[in-house]
Design an enzyme around this catalytic site. Structure first.
Site, PDB file in Angstrom:
ATOM      1  N   HIS A  17      40.843  40.135  48.772  1.00 46.41           N
ATOM      2  CA  HIS A  17      39.410  40.397  48.577  1.00 46.41           C
ATOM      3  C   HIS A  17      38.643  39.252  49.226  1.00 46.41           C
ATOM      4  CE1 HIS A  17      39.702  37.361  45.498  1.00 46.41           C
ATOM      5  NE2 HIS A  17      40.598  38.073  44.849  1.00 46.41           N
ATOM      6  N   HIS A  31      39.819  35.654  48.877  1.00 45.64           N
ATOM      7  CA  HIS A  31      40.914  35.215  49.760  1.00 45.64           C
ATOM      8  C   HIS A  31      40.386  34.956  51.180  1.00 45.64           C
ATOM      9  CE1 HIS A  31      43.272  37.787  46.822  1.00 45.64           C
ATOM     10  NE2 HIS A  31      43.914  36.638  46.754  1.00 45.64           N
TER      11      HIS A  31
END
Ligand code: PAF
Length: 282
Positions: A34, A37
Site C-alpha cells: 500500500h 510501503h
C-alpha cells in the site's frame, strides 16, 4: 525490474551493483503493498542508487496459523506497483528457500522481545529479528527502511543492528495515513465497512493523548484517559494502551517530563490494528 526467487539470484544482482560502486537500499515487506510501503520505497530511491524490495510473509513471526493464512497476498499487483516506482529488484523467496530443513538459529533482543507487543505475541519479535537478519545477510544492502508505525519493531531492529554490529544503516519513515487519518496497513482491507469507520478512533485517541500529555499528567493517568477515550467506540476491543519512554520503551513513573510514545493495539472484528504517536510534553 529483476524478480529474484533465490538467494543466489539476488546476491548476483547486488554483486554487480556493488562492483559498479552503487549503493543499495533494502525495503523488507510482507507484500500486499500500500501507499505506506511505497513511501518507504521512495525514501530508499532518494537515498540509494539501487533499491531492493523483499516480499516474504514470514511464518515465524505469526503466533496463530489462522492469522498467517488470512494474511492478504497479491504478487502480480505488488510487482506492478514496484515496477512503476522504478524498483531495481524484488526478492520473493519461498518458505523453503528462507528456512531450509534443520534451520535452528534464531535472533532475540532479550529485553525488548518480552515487552509490550512481544508480551502479547510471544515469539513475534524473535521471528522478525531472525528473518530481518537473514534478509540483511542475503541482500548486503547499505541501508534499510522501515515504517515508524511499527514503533517497537523499528526499535528492536535498531537495537539488534547495534548489538550484533550488522553493517547497515536503519532509517525510520513516518507513518502514512488515509485522508481520514487511519494508519495504512495491509490488514485494513479485512475490516468491514463499520469496523473501518470505527477504527478511526485510534488516530483520534492519539491526537487526544498528544493534547493531554502537556497537561502535567502521569503516564498511568494518560493511559487510563486514552483507554476511556477508545472505549467510547463500542466496536473497538482494546488489546493494549501504553505510554512509554520514546527512546527505550521503558515504563515512565511520575509526571511525564520527556518525550513518550503512545502505543495502541485494538481489534476491530478479528483484525488487530496498531498505531502510535510520539508526544513531547515540553
Ligand atoms: O513489518 C513487516 O512487514 C515485517 O515484520 C518485516 C519487517 C518485513 C519482517 O518480516
Amino acid at each position: 525490474m529483476e524478480i529474484c526467487r533465490t538467494k543466489s539470484d539476488i546476491r548476483t544482482a547486488v554483486k554487480q551493483w556493488r562492483a559498479a560502486g552503487e549503493s543499495v537500499g533494502l525495503v523488507p515487506t510482507m507484500g500486499f503493498l500500500h501507499e505506506g510501503h511505497l513511501t518507504l520505497v521512495r525514501a530508499a530511491k532518494e537515498a540509494c542508487d539501487r533499491v531492493i524490495v523483499t516480499i516474504f510473509v514470514n511464518p515465524t513471526q505469526f503466533g496463530e496459523a489462522a492469522d498467517l493464512d488470512a494474511y492478504p497476498r497479491d504478487e502480480a499487483r505488488d510487482f506492478a506497483l514496484l515496477e512503476a516506482e522504478g524498483v531495481d529488484a524484488v526478492f520473493c523467496p519461498s518458505v523453503d528457500e528462507m528456512y531450509p530443513a534443520d534451520t535452528q538459529t534464531t535472533v532475540v533482543t532479550e529485553r525488548l522481545e518480552k515487552m509490550l507487543m512481544g508480551e502479547l505475541r510471544p515469539g513475534h519479535f524473535k521471528g522478525v529479528c531472525t528473518v530481518v537478519t537473514k534478509l540483511f545477510n542475503i541482500a548486503q544492502a547499505d541501508r534499510a527502511f522501515f515504517g515508524e508505525k511499527d514503533y517497537q519493531q523499528l526499535l528492536v531492529i535498531k537495537t539488534m543492528v547495534r548489538d550484533l554490529d550488522i553493517p547497515i544503516e536503519i532509517t525510520g519513515v513516518p507513518t502514512v495515513r488515509e485522508v481520514d487519518g487511519l494508519a495504512m496497513s495491509s490488514r485494513n482491507v479485512r475490516l468491514t465497512p463499520d469496523d473501518r469507520k470505527a477504527a478511526l478512533i485510534l488516530n483520534k485517541a492519539l491526537a487526544f493523548a498528544d493534547y493531554e500529555v502537556s497537561d502535567g499528567r502521569t503516564a498511568s493517568e494518560l493511559e487510563e484517559a486514552v483507554r476511556a477515550f477508545i472505549a467510547k467506540e463500542p466496536r473497538a476491543q482494546i488489546e493494549s494502551v501504553d505510554v512509554r519512554d520514546a527512546a527505550t520503551l521503558e515504563e515512565v513513573t511520575g509526571q511525564i517530563t520527556a518525550p513518550v510514545v503512545i502505543l495502541l493495539a485494538a481489534r476491530f472484528g478479528d483484525v488487530l490494528l496498531i498505531d502510535q504517536r510520539v508526544a513531547d510534553p515540553t
